[in-house]
Design a protein around this motif. Structure first.
Motif, PDB file in Angstrom:
ATOM      1  N   ILE A  66       0.764  -1.229  -0.043  1.00  0.00           N
ATOM      2  CA  ILE A  66      -0.210  -0.007   0.027  1.00  0.00           C
ATOM      3  C   ILE A  66       0.934   1.241   0.038  1.00  0.00           C
ATOM      4  O   ILE A  66       1.780   1.239   0.790  1.00  0.00           O
ATOM      5  CB  ILE A  66      -0.963  -0.167   1.119  1.00  0.00           C
ATOM      6  N   GLY A  67       0.451   2.072  -0.779  1.00  0.00           N
ATOM      7  CA  GLY A  67       1.263   3.281  -1.081  1.00  0.00           C
ATOM      8  C   GLY A  67       2.218   3.425  -2.074  1.00  0.00           C
ATOM      9  O   GLY A  67       2.777   4.357  -2.691  1.00  0.00           O
ATOM     10  N   GLU A  68       2.493   2.169  -2.749  1.00  0.00           N
ATOM     11  CA  GLU A  68       3.159   1.986  -3.957  1.00  0.00           C
ATOM     12  C   GLU A  68       2.328   1.889  -5.193  1.00  0.00           C
ATOM     13  O   GLU A  68       1.168   1.542  -5.051  1.00  0.00           O
ATOM     14  CB  GLU A  68       4.188   0.879  -3.956  1.00  0.00           C
ATOM     15  N   SER A  69       2.717   2.330  -6.395  1.00  0.00           N
ATOM     16  CA  SER A  69       1.898   2.552  -7.480  1.00  0.00           C
ATOM     17  C   SER A  69       1.364   1.041  -7.975  1.00  0.00           C
ATOM     18  O   SER A  69       2.273   0.126  -8.118  1.00  0.00           O
ATOM     19  CB  SER A  69       2.648   3.121  -8.609  1.00  0.00           C
ATOM     20  N   LEU A  70       0.152   1.008  -8.370  1.00  0.00           N
ATOM     21  CA  LEU A  70      -0.204  -0.397  -8.523  1.00  0.00           C
ATOM     22  C   LEU A  70      -0.663  -0.637 -10.002  1.00  0.00           C
ATOM     23  O   LEU A  70      -1.458   0.326 -10.724  1.00  0.00           O
ATOM     24  CB  LEU A  70      -1.766  -0.563  -7.569  1.00  0.00           C
ATOM     25  N   ASN A  71      -0.009  -1.695 -10.731  1.00  0.00           N
ATOM     26  CA  ASN A  71      -0.370  -1.914 -12.215  1.00  0.00           C
ATOM     27  C   ASN A  71      -1.763  -2.836 -12.144  1.00  0.00           C
ATOM     28  O   ASN A  71      -1.510  -3.933 -12.257  1.00  0.00           O
ATOM     29  CB  ASN A  71       0.790  -2.395 -12.740  1.00  0.00           C
TER      30      ASN A  71
END
Length: 254
Positions: A66-71
Motif C-alpha cells: 500500500i502506498g506504491e503504484s499499482l499496475n
C-alpha cells in the motif's frame, strides 16, 4: 460489515489489506445511503486498490505494498493467465473484470457524462455499491476456514442495508430519530433488515412504549399501501417501501 465478516477475511488475506478493504467498503455504503453518490464511487476506487492487491496475493503469493503504484492491468492479466485447475473462474475472470468497471468509473466517469443536464452519479453509485457487495461476498466464499453454512450467513448479512439512523445494540435496533412516527419507524427498521425482515415481537420490542399499542394497526395500514408485506408474524419491506424510505430522507439521524 460485521466483525465475523472481517474475521473471516482476515484469516485468509493480509490483515492490512482487509482493514483497507473493510474501511472503504463501509465508507462507500454509508455515503450511498446518505446520498453522497459521488463520494461512494470514490470510495469504490479505494476499495478496488485493496481488492486488486488481494487478487495479487491470491494468484502470486505477494502483493504491491500500500502506498506504491499499482499496475491494475498487470494484476488482471496475471489473474487471467492462471490455470483453471489452480484458481476458480471468479478469481481469474469475474472479480478482476468487476473491479475494472468500478475502478474506471472512479477515474473517468465524471468526464464522460452524456450531458451536463444528466447526473449519472446515482446510477454509478448504485452499480458501484452492488459490485462491492458481490466482491466481498466472493472473497468470503473463497476464504479458508469457514464452512459453507457460515459463508452463506455472512453473505446474507452483507446485503443488509446500512442505515445511519439506526444503531445496533445486539438484538436491539434503536432509531436515532426521537421525532419519527410509528409507521416511519417500521419502514426504517425493515429497510435495515433487508430480505430477512423482522418478526412482529422484534418490531414491538424496538418501539417506544407509547407506540406499541398501535403497532398491529400500523402494520395493516402499511400492508394495504403495499409498503410492507405481512405473512403471519413476519414482516418485510417492499420495493415501494424502500423507495419511500430513500425519497423521504428517513435514513439519517437528527
Amino acid at each position: 460489515m460485521s466483525e465475523s465478516t472481517r474475521a473471516v477475511l482476515g484469516s485468509s488475506y493480509p490483515p492490512q489489506l482487509v482493514d483497507e478493504l473493510v474501511a472503504s467498503y463501509q465508507e462507500a455504503k454509508t455515503n450511498f445511503y446518505r446520498g453522497g453518490h459521488r463520494l461512494s464511487a470514490v470510495e469504490g476506487g479505494r476499495f478496488c486498490e485493496a481488492a486488486f492487491r488481494i487478487l495479487e496475493q491470491i494468484t502470486t503469493g505477494s502483493h504491491t505494498p500500500i502506498g506504491e503504484s499499482l499496475n491494475t492491468q498487470n494484476v488482471i492479466s496475471v489473474a487471467g493467465a492462471q490455470p483453471k485447475e489452480k484458481h476458480p473462474k471468479s478469481v481469474r475472470i469475474y472479480i478482476p473484470r468487476a473491479l475494472r468497471v468500478v475502478y474506471d468509473i472512479r477515474n473517468s466517469r465524471n468526464a464522460a457524462h452524456l450531458s451536463d443536464e444528466i447526473d449519472a452519479n446515482l446510477q454509478d453509485a448504485t452499480l458501484v455499491t452492488s459490485v462491492l457487495d458481490w466482491v466481498v461476498a466472493e472473497l468470503v466464499r473463497l476464504s479458508n476456514g469457514v464452512t459453507p453454512e457460515e459463508a452463506q450467513k455472512i453473505i446474507e448479512d452483507l446485503v443488509t442495508r446500512q442505515v445511519p439512523g439506526v444503531q445496533d445494540f445486539g438484538d436491539f435496533q434503536k432509531i436515532l430519530r426521537p421525532d419519527m412516527r410509528v409507521g416511519d419507524r417500521v419502514l426504517v427498521l425493515l429497510y435495515r433488515r433487508g430480505v430477512q425482515g423482522a418478526r412482529y415481537p422484534e418490531l414491538l420490542q424496538w418501539m417506544p412504549n407509547s407506540m406499541r399499542s398501535n403497532l398491529r394497526r400500523t402494520l395493516r395500514t402499511l400492508d394495504a399501501k403495499a409498503l410492507v408485506h405481512v405473512a403471519d408474524e413476519n414482516v418485510q419491506i417492499t420495493y415501494a417501501g424502500q423507495r419511500t424510505v430513500e425519497s423521504r430522507g428517513l435514513l439519517e439521524p437528527l
